[in-house]
Motif scaffolding. Structure first.
Motif, PDB file in Angstrom:
ATOM      1  N   ARG A  26       4.914   8.200  -4.826  1.00 30.21           N
ATOM      2  CA  ARG A  26       4.968   7.046  -5.723  1.00 30.21           C
ATOM      3  C   ARG A  26       3.557   6.494  -5.808  1.00 30.21           C
ATOM      4  O   ARG A  26       2.874   6.346  -4.801  1.00 30.21           O
ATOM      5  CB  ARG A  26       5.917   5.985  -5.183  1.00 30.21           C
ATOM      6  N   VAL A  27       3.107   6.182  -7.029  1.00 30.81           N
ATOM      7  CA  VAL A  27       1.746   5.695  -7.237  1.00 30.81           C
ATOM      8  C   VAL A  27       1.770   4.434  -8.096  1.00 30.81           C
ATOM      9  O   VAL A  27       2.773   4.106  -8.718  1.00 30.81           O
ATOM     10  CB  VAL A  27       0.847   6.768  -7.898  1.00 30.81           C
ATOM     11  N   ASP A  28       0.646   3.746  -8.123  1.00 33.10           N
ATOM     12  CA  ASP A  28       0.511   2.569  -8.972  1.00 33.10           C
ATOM     13  C   ASP A  28      -0.136   2.980 -10.298  1.00 33.10           C
ATOM     14  O   ASP A  28      -0.610   4.112 -10.443  1.00 33.10           O
ATOM     15  CB  ASP A  28      -0.288   1.473  -8.262  1.00 33.10           C
ATOM     16  N   PRO A  29      -0.157   2.083 -11.292  1.00 32.73           N
ATOM     17  CA  PRO A  29      -0.730   2.442 -12.597  1.00 32.73           C
ATOM     18  C   PRO A  29      -2.192   2.885 -12.521  1.00 32.73           C
ATOM     19  O   PRO A  29      -2.618   3.750 -13.282  1.00 32.73           O
ATOM     20  CB  PRO A  29      -0.586   1.150 -13.413  1.00 32.73           C
ATOM     21  N   SER A  30      -2.966   2.305 -11.617  1.00 35.62           N
ATOM     22  CA  SER A  30      -4.370   2.696 -11.465  1.00 35.62           C
ATOM     23  C   SER A  30      -4.492   4.167 -11.086  1.00 35.62           C
ATOM     24  O   SER A  30      -5.299   4.903 -11.643  1.00 35.62           O
ATOM     25  CB  SER A  30      -5.037   1.817 -10.394  1.00 35.62           C
ATOM     26  N   ALA A  31      -3.677   4.600 -10.134  1.00 32.75           N
ATOM     27  CA  ALA A  31      -3.704   5.999  -9.711  1.00 32.75           C
ATOM     28  C   ALA A  31      -3.171   6.914 -10.811  1.00 32.75           C
ATOM     29  O   ALA A  31      -3.710   7.989 -11.045  1.00 32.75           O
ATOM     30  CB  ALA A  31      -2.894   6.178  -8.434  1.00 32.75           C
TER      31      ALA A  31
ATOM     32  N   LEU B 173     -10.103   4.088  -7.774  1.00 35.27           N
ATOM     33  CA  LEU B 173      -8.830   3.375  -7.809  1.00 35.27           C
ATOM     34  C   LEU B 173      -9.086   1.879  -7.748  1.00 35.27           C
ATOM     35  O   LEU B 173     -10.072   1.433  -7.153  1.00 35.27           O
ATOM     36  CB  LEU B 173      -7.966   3.784  -6.608  1.00 35.27           C
ATOM     37  N   GLU B 174      -8.204   1.127  -8.350  1.00 31.59           N
ATOM     38  CA  GLU B 174      -8.281  -0.330  -8.276  1.00 31.59           C
ATOM     39  C   GLU B 174      -7.347  -0.806  -7.172  1.00 31.59           C
ATOM     40  O   GLU B 174      -6.351  -0.145  -6.870  1.00 31.59           O
ATOM     41  CB  GLU B 174      -7.848  -0.945  -9.607  1.00 31.59           C
ATOM     42  N   PRO B 175      -7.636  -1.955  -6.563  1.00 34.75           N
ATOM     43  CA  PRO B 175      -6.685  -2.486  -5.576  1.00 34.75           C
ATOM     44  C   PRO B 175      -5.335  -2.724  -6.255  1.00 34.75           C
ATOM     45  O   PRO B 175      -5.283  -3.050  -7.438  1.00 34.75           O
ATOM     46  CB  PRO B 175      -7.310  -3.819  -5.147  1.00 34.75           C
ATOM     47  N   PRO B 176      -4.245  -2.570  -5.520  1.00 35.65           N
ATOM     48  CA  PRO B 176      -2.920  -2.793  -6.121  1.00 35.65           C
ATOM     49  C   PRO B 176      -2.818  -4.196  -6.718  1.00 35.65           C
ATOM     50  O   PRO B 176      -3.269  -5.173  -6.112  1.00 35.65           O
ATOM     51  CB  PRO B 176      -1.958  -2.640  -4.944  1.00 35.65           C
ATOM     52  N   LEU B 177      -2.232  -4.304  -7.901  1.00 35.12           N
ATOM     53  CA  LEU B 177      -2.107  -5.595  -8.577  1.00 35.12           C
ATOM     54  C   LEU B 177      -1.298  -6.598  -7.767  1.00 35.12           C
ATOM     55  O   LEU B 177      -1.564  -7.795  -7.802  1.00 35.12           O
ATOM     56  CB  LEU B 177      -1.462  -5.401  -9.952  1.00 35.12           C
TER      57      LEU B 177
ATOM     58  N   PHE C  49       0.808  -1.218   0.000  1.00 32.85           N
ATOM     59  CA  PHE C  49       0.000   0.000   0.000  1.00 32.85           C
ATOM     60  C   PHE C  49       0.843   1.270   0.000  1.00 32.85           C
ATOM     61  O   PHE C  49       0.378   2.317  -0.447  1.00 32.85           O
ATOM     62  CB  PHE C  49      -0.977   0.007   1.180  1.00 32.85           C
ATOM     63  N   THR C  50       2.095   1.215   0.466  1.00 32.02           N
ATOM     64  CA  THR C  50       2.928   2.420   0.425  1.00 32.02           C
ATOM     65  C   THR C  50       3.287   2.796  -1.009  1.00 32.02           C
ATOM     66  O   THR C  50       3.717   3.919  -1.252  1.00 32.02           O
ATOM     67  CB  THR C  50       4.233   2.262   1.238  1.00 32.02           C
ATOM     68  N   ARG C  51       3.123   1.866  -1.928  1.00 32.88           N
ATOM     69  CA  ARG C  51       3.398   2.148  -3.344  1.00 32.88           C
ATOM     70  C   ARG C  51       2.148   2.637  -4.073  1.00 32.88           C
ATOM     71  O   ARG C  51       2.121   2.685  -5.294  1.00 32.88           O
ATOM     72  CB  ARG C  51       3.933   0.899  -4.022  1.00 32.88           C
ATOM     73  N   THR C  52       1.115   2.950  -3.325  1.00 38.23           N
ATOM     74  CA  THR C  52      -0.125   3.454  -3.900  1.00 38.23           C
ATOM     75  C   THR C  52      -0.497   4.754  -3.198  1.00 38.23           C
ATOM     76  O   THR C  52       0.126   5.138  -2.216  1.00 38.23           O
ATOM     77  CB  THR C  52      -1.285   2.450  -3.695  1.00 38.23           C
ATOM     78  N   ILE C  53      -1.567   5.390  -3.674  1.00 38.39           N
ATOM     79  CA  ILE C  53      -2.059   6.573  -2.968  1.00 38.39           C
ATOM     80  C   ILE C  53      -3.232   6.220  -2.067  1.00 38.39           C
ATOM     81  O   ILE C  53      -3.813   7.102  -1.456  1.00 38.39           O
ATOM     82  CB  ILE C  53      -2.436   7.707  -3.936  1.00 38.39           C
ATOM     83  N   VAL C  54      -3.562   4.939  -1.948  1.00 38.33           N
ATOM     84  CA  VAL C  54      -4.709   4.539  -1.120  1.00 38.33           C
ATOM     85  C   VAL C  54      -4.597   5.083   0.307  1.00 38.33           C
ATOM     86  O   VAL C  54      -5.550   5.668   0.818  1.00 38.33           O
ATOM     87  CB  VAL C  54      -4.905   3.013  -1.141  1.00 38.33           C
TER      88      VAL C  54
END
Length: 137
Positions: free
Chosen positions: A64-69, A98-102, A23-28
């Motif tokens: 840092r964000v994931d592709p969904s964000a 947003l989608e859950p991280p892959l 989750f730290t690699r997302t904006i969730v």
């Protein structure tokens, strides 16, 4: 039995840590209060297109964000989001979900799988050692 319980506790701690790292690699977990997106950039890693690091720079910070964000955030957007919410509100566009991280499914499942396999091996080994003892038949 103590060994199995200890392994289960260790696996649970690893599981929680792995999920938090994912989750730290997302904006969730992040919250935004009317931040303007200044730039979205992709930095290629070891496997371009598969493990790229995507960064979003706002008028207040770089994340840092994931592709969904990254798909939700465009340069010039003013965004708001509550912490742990999966909805990004944009001032000049419809809200974005947003989608859950892959990686979440794999990261969450590995420690559980390791615990189950290790516990199974320990129980099997215990059973075999009992049968090999004289009179354990």
């Amino acid at each position: 039995m103590v060994v199995v319980v200890t392994l289960a506790i260790i696996a649970a701690l690893l599981w929680g840590a792995a999920i938090m790292i994912t989750f730290t690699r997302t904006i969730v977990p992040q919250s935004f209060a009317a931040e303007t997106i200044m730039d979205v950039s992709v930095h290629e890693e070891h496997q371009p297109g598969r493990d790229d690091a995507i960064f979003v720079r706002t008028d207040r910070r770089t994340l840092r964000v994931d592709p969904s964000a990254a798909a939700c955030l465009r340069r010039g957007d003013t965004v708001s989001k509550e912490a742990w919410s999966m909805t990004v509100r944009r001032s000049d566009a419809p809200d974005c979900q947003l989608e859950p991280p892959l990686q979440l499914a794999a990261v969450a499942g590995v420690p559980i799988l390791i615990t189950v396999l290790t516990g199974g091996c320990l129980m099997l080994g215990r059973r075999i050692s009992r049968q090999l003892q004289p009179g354990g038949g």
